[in-house]
Design a protein around this motif. Structure first.
Motif, mmCIF file in Angstrom:
data_model
loop_
_atom_site.group_PDB
_atom_site.id
_atom_site.type_symbol
_atom_site.label_atom_id
_atom_site.label_comp_id
_atom_site.label_asym_id
_atom_site.label_seq_id
_atom_site.Cartn_x
_atom_site.Cartn_y
_atom_site.Cartn_z
ATOM 1 N N VAL A 176 -5.177 0.791 24.991
ATOM 2 C CA VAL A 176 -3.940 0.111 25.309
ATOM 3 C C VAL A 176 -4.133 -1.349 24.884
ATOM 4 N N THR A 177 -3.106 -1.987 24.336
ATOM 5 C CA THR A 177 -3.254 -3.321 23.751
ATOM 6 C C THR A 177 -3.980 -4.284 24.687
ATOM 7 N N HIS A 178 -3.500 -4.421 25.913
ATOM 8 C CA HIS A 178 -4.048 -5.446 26.815
ATOM 9 C C HIS A 178 -5.319 -4.989 27.530
ATOM 10 N N ASN A 179 -5.784 -3.798 27.258
ATOM 11 C CA ASN A 179 -6.979 -3.284 27.923
ATOM 12 C C ASN A 179 -8.069 -3.051 26.877
ATOM 13 N N SER A 180 -8.216 -1.839 26.417
ATOM 14 C CA SER A 180 -9.326 -1.504 25.517
ATOM 15 C C SER A 180 -9.252 -2.209 24.169
ATOM 16 N N VAL A 181 -8.053 -2.361 23.606
ATOM 17 C CA VAL A 181 -7.943 -3.040 22.309
ATOM 18 C C VAL A 181 -8.348 -4.505 22.469
ATOM 19 N N GLU A 182 -7.766 -5.182 23.461
ATOM 20 C CA GLU A 182 -8.073 -6.602 23.640
ATOM 21 C C GLU A 182 -9.537 -6.832 24.005
#
Length: 186
Positions: free
Chosen positions: A116-122
């Motif tokens: 998720v963008t704000h979790n694992s990706v970020e």
């Protein structure tokens, strides 16, 4: 943008569980199409692809082991010769072989897509940048869900996605469009 011949594509958590209705409304409905365009380009140009799969420690998670949510979505199944990495925390570099694999192969440029963008990706992009990798995040090849901020105010997936990308851009990663990356493959 110049994409190195040895650039790695890291695809994060494209598992069946991410489509569970309990996660709510998401942004960027074309994200999978963009991810698959990058995956196809990486495969055609014989670049490194690493598939990351999350195995949650939380029994109510969509990524709890030994249930269908933990399996890759069919179109994101790794091919023979592509790396597969398991993780139990959002950051794919933490407690994993990812950094070692990249360094052993002389890879210093990493394109990160998925959820998720704000979790694992970020978190993965932040660690990659901190470790000295040139990290690229295509804003249209990742997505997130509606949520609330720290104070309990509702935020749309678009707001959360945009803030997460702003946190990354210029500090930990370059945030660009998928098309920019595809044009830079040479």
């Amino acid at each position: 943008m110049n994409i190195h011949p040895k650039a790695a594509l890291v695809i994060i958590d494209m598992q069946q569980g991410i489509n569970h209705p309990k996660l709510g409304r998401r942004n960027n409905p074309d994200a999978e199409r963009q991810m698959l365009a990058l995956l196809d380009a990486w495969r055609r140009t014989d670049r490194t692809v690493i598939h990351v799969r999350h195995f949650s420690r939380e029994p109510d998670s969509v990524f709890w082991p030994k249930q269908s949510g933990v399996e890759f979505q069919p179109e994101f199944l790794p091919w023979d010769g592509e790396g597969e990495l398991h993780k139990q925390v959002p950051d794919a570099f933490c407690h994993s072989a990812l950094e070692g694999w990249l360094r052993a192969d002389g890879i210093n440029q990493v394109v990160i897509v998925g959820v998720v963008t704000h979790n694992s990706v970020e978190s993965t992009a932040r660690s990659g940048g901190n470790l000295g990798f040139e990290v690229i995040v295509p804003h249209d090849a990742c997505y997130t869900f509606d949520g609330a901020d720290f104070f309990g105010h509702p935020r749309t997936a678009e707001e959360i996605h945009g803030m997460s990308l702003a946190n990354l851009h210029g500090e930990y990663a370059q945030v660009v469009a998928t098309e920019t990356i595809l044009q830079g493959l040479g």
